[in-house]
Write an enzyme that holds these catalytic residues in place. Structure first.
Site, short mmCIF file in Angstrom:
data_model
loop_
_atom_site.label_atom_id
_atom_site.label_comp_id
_atom_site.label_asym_id
_atom_site.label_seq_id
_atom_site.Cartn_x
_atom_site.Cartn_y
_atom_site.Cartn_z
N LYS A 1 0.84 -1.21 0.00
CA LYS A 1 0.00 0.00 0.00
C LYS A 1 0.88 1.26 0.00
CE LYS A 1 -0.35 -0.26 5.06
NZ LYS A 1 -1.17 -0.81 6.16
N TYR B 1 13.03 31.88 5.32
CA TYR B 1 11.77 32.59 5.56
C TYR B 1 11.57 32.91 7.03
CZ TYR B 1 10.17 31.48 0.81
OH TYR B 1 10.03 31.39 -0.54
C1 LIG Z 1 -0.33 -1.77 6.92
C2 LIG Z 1 -0.83 -3.08 7.41
C3 LIG Z 1 0.06 -4.17 7.61
C4 LIG Z 1 1.57 -4.04 7.52
O1 LIG Z 1 2.11 -3.68 8.78
P1 LIG Z 1 3.68 -3.56 9.00
O2 LIG Z 1 3.81 -3.16 10.42
O3 LIG Z 1 4.16 -2.51 8.06
O4 LIG Z 1 4.27 -4.89 8.70
C5 LIG Z 1 -0.49 -5.41 7.91
N1 LIG Z 1 -1.83 -5.56 8.05
C6 LIG Z 1 -2.69 -4.52 7.91
C7 LIG Z 1 -4.14 -4.77 8.11
C8 LIG Z 1 -2.23 -3.25 7.60
O5 LIG Z 1 -3.09 -2.24 7.49
#
Ligand SMILES: *Cc1c(COP(=O)(O)O)cnc(C)c1O
Length: 368
Positions: free
Chosen positions: A38, A264
């Site tokens: 993702k 800035y």
């Molecule tokens: C993002 C996510 C993961 C991955 O978690 P990590 O700590 O990056 O390994 C796994 N399961 C779900 C449901 C997630 O949303």
């Protein structure tokens, strides 16, 4: 490694392979591995990462949203893709692109069934998510019998897996809570499996769950941050290699006198003669303003230079008074050392946040 001539995010696919193989050593040979890709594979590039992981024979992918899954299908990714948080408006697209939804409430379950029936599907694979304590998404443990009777009413969909998500798998102070989640998930899985009459796959662990709760791997584990090189502890970090390195160059060097200001709102005032360098990366590239005013630092020729004044949209200025360097020299923001986690900690953030923040304006370069 070639020196860079502009701001780039280097992605080391050998490091990805190393991390994948390390994770494999932590699970049984029969346990499936789902790669969480993702958010552009945690800020790298989901297509390159997914294609490469397919060559390593990963079992499954997960994305958060439907459009992320569509992008993978467009790029020719063939393995099953779980969409963790699909929105009902996208259910038809999801089916057309062979993406598998997480169904976490009666609302989305009923909606998805309607669409699957309208699309004349049979046994379309879906993943039923239960809430065991994170209180984010998921059916309640008490919903099992209702979910099962809903599923029994249709041939259009079939529960390919049951899953849940741990709230604090990296935190040993919460071990009792995590064990309660694991136990709760087992009870849900048993009653669900018994009443539905077939065996969906079970999965619960994210990266830290894989490392810290081997008894809870079930049929599949889901890793994100581990693949990208972080183990969420100093000890586990040693087993992983960060895949992403953010590098830039010195655009210009200035020498300013005591009392002069930088940037800035004149937030940096020199207390003595100071040599500064301007670097072509700013908050529009993902280096937030919280890293300014002495918090964050970059590395030049193995020496640290702190970010002075406010972070601009396209640039930062750094103090190089004690560093022997020239315009055009390479600047490391993060990489293998210091890591993105080290950089993030300077502003009370974490690896997950900084790596996913690097914007698409920054060119991605792949090392194979
Ligand atoms: C993002 C996510 C993961 C991955 O978690 P990590 O700590 O990056 O390994 C796994 N399961 C779900 C449901 C997630 O949303």
């Amino acid at each position: 490694m070639e020196k860079v001539h502009e701001t780039v995010l280097e992605i080391d696919l050998n490091a990805l392979k190393h991390n994948f193989q390390y994770l494999k050593t932590q699970v049984k040979p029969t346990t499936k591995i789902l790669a969480v890709v993702k958010a552009f594979a945690y800020g790298s590039d989901s297509v390159e990462i997914a294609n490469f992981l397919e060559t390593l024979n990963v079992d499954y992918f997960a994305v958060a949203y439907t459009n992320e899954g569509v992008a993978l299908r467009d790029a020719g990714v063939k393995k099953p893709i779980l969409v963790l948080h699909p929105q009902s408006i996208n259910f038809k697209t999801l089916i057309e692109r062979c993406l598998e939804p997480s169904l976490y409430s009666h609302f989305v379950l009923n909606k998805f069934m309607e669409v699957a029936e309208a699309e004349k599907q049979s046994n379309y694979p879906v993943h039923i998510k239960f809430n065991t304590g994170l209180n984010r998404l998921g059916f309640e443990p008490t919903d099992v019998s209702d979910v099962v009777s809903t599923l029994k009413k249709t041939d259009s969909i079939q529960a390919k897996s049951l899953f849940s998500h741990l709230a604090a798998s990296e935190d040993f102070n919460e071990k009792t809570f995590t064990e309660k989640q694991i136990n709760c998930f087992k009870i849900i899985a048993e009653s669900f499996t018994e009443s539905i009459g077939y065996k969906p796959m079970l999965h619960l662990c994210n990266t830290s769950g894989i490392l810290n709760y081997p008894e809870a791997h079930f049929d599949m584990v889901r890793s994100g941050i581990g693949l990208y090189g972080f183990g969420n502890s100093d000890l586990e970090d040693q087993h992983f290699t960060p895949i992403a390195s953010l590098k830039s160059i010195i655009s210009q060097i200035h020498t300013i006198e005591k009392g002069e200001s930088v940037g800035y709102n004149r937030k940096f005032i020199a207390s003595k003669q100071t040599k500064t360098a301007t670097i072509p990366i700013g908050h529009a590239d993902g280096i937030g303003r919280q890293y300014g005013n002495g918090k964050g630092f970059v590395t030049i020729n193995n020496q640290q230079a702190s970010i002075i004044g406010n972070v601009c949209m396209d640039m930062i200025m750094i103090d190089i008074s004690d560093i022997d360097c020239q315009e055009g020299d390479e600047v490391i923001i993060f990489g293998k050392n210091p890591t993105a986690n080290d950089f993030a900690h300077t502003a009370n953030s974490i690896s997950y946040e900084i790596i996913t923040a690097i914007s698409h304006r920054v060119k991605r370069v792949f090392l194979k």
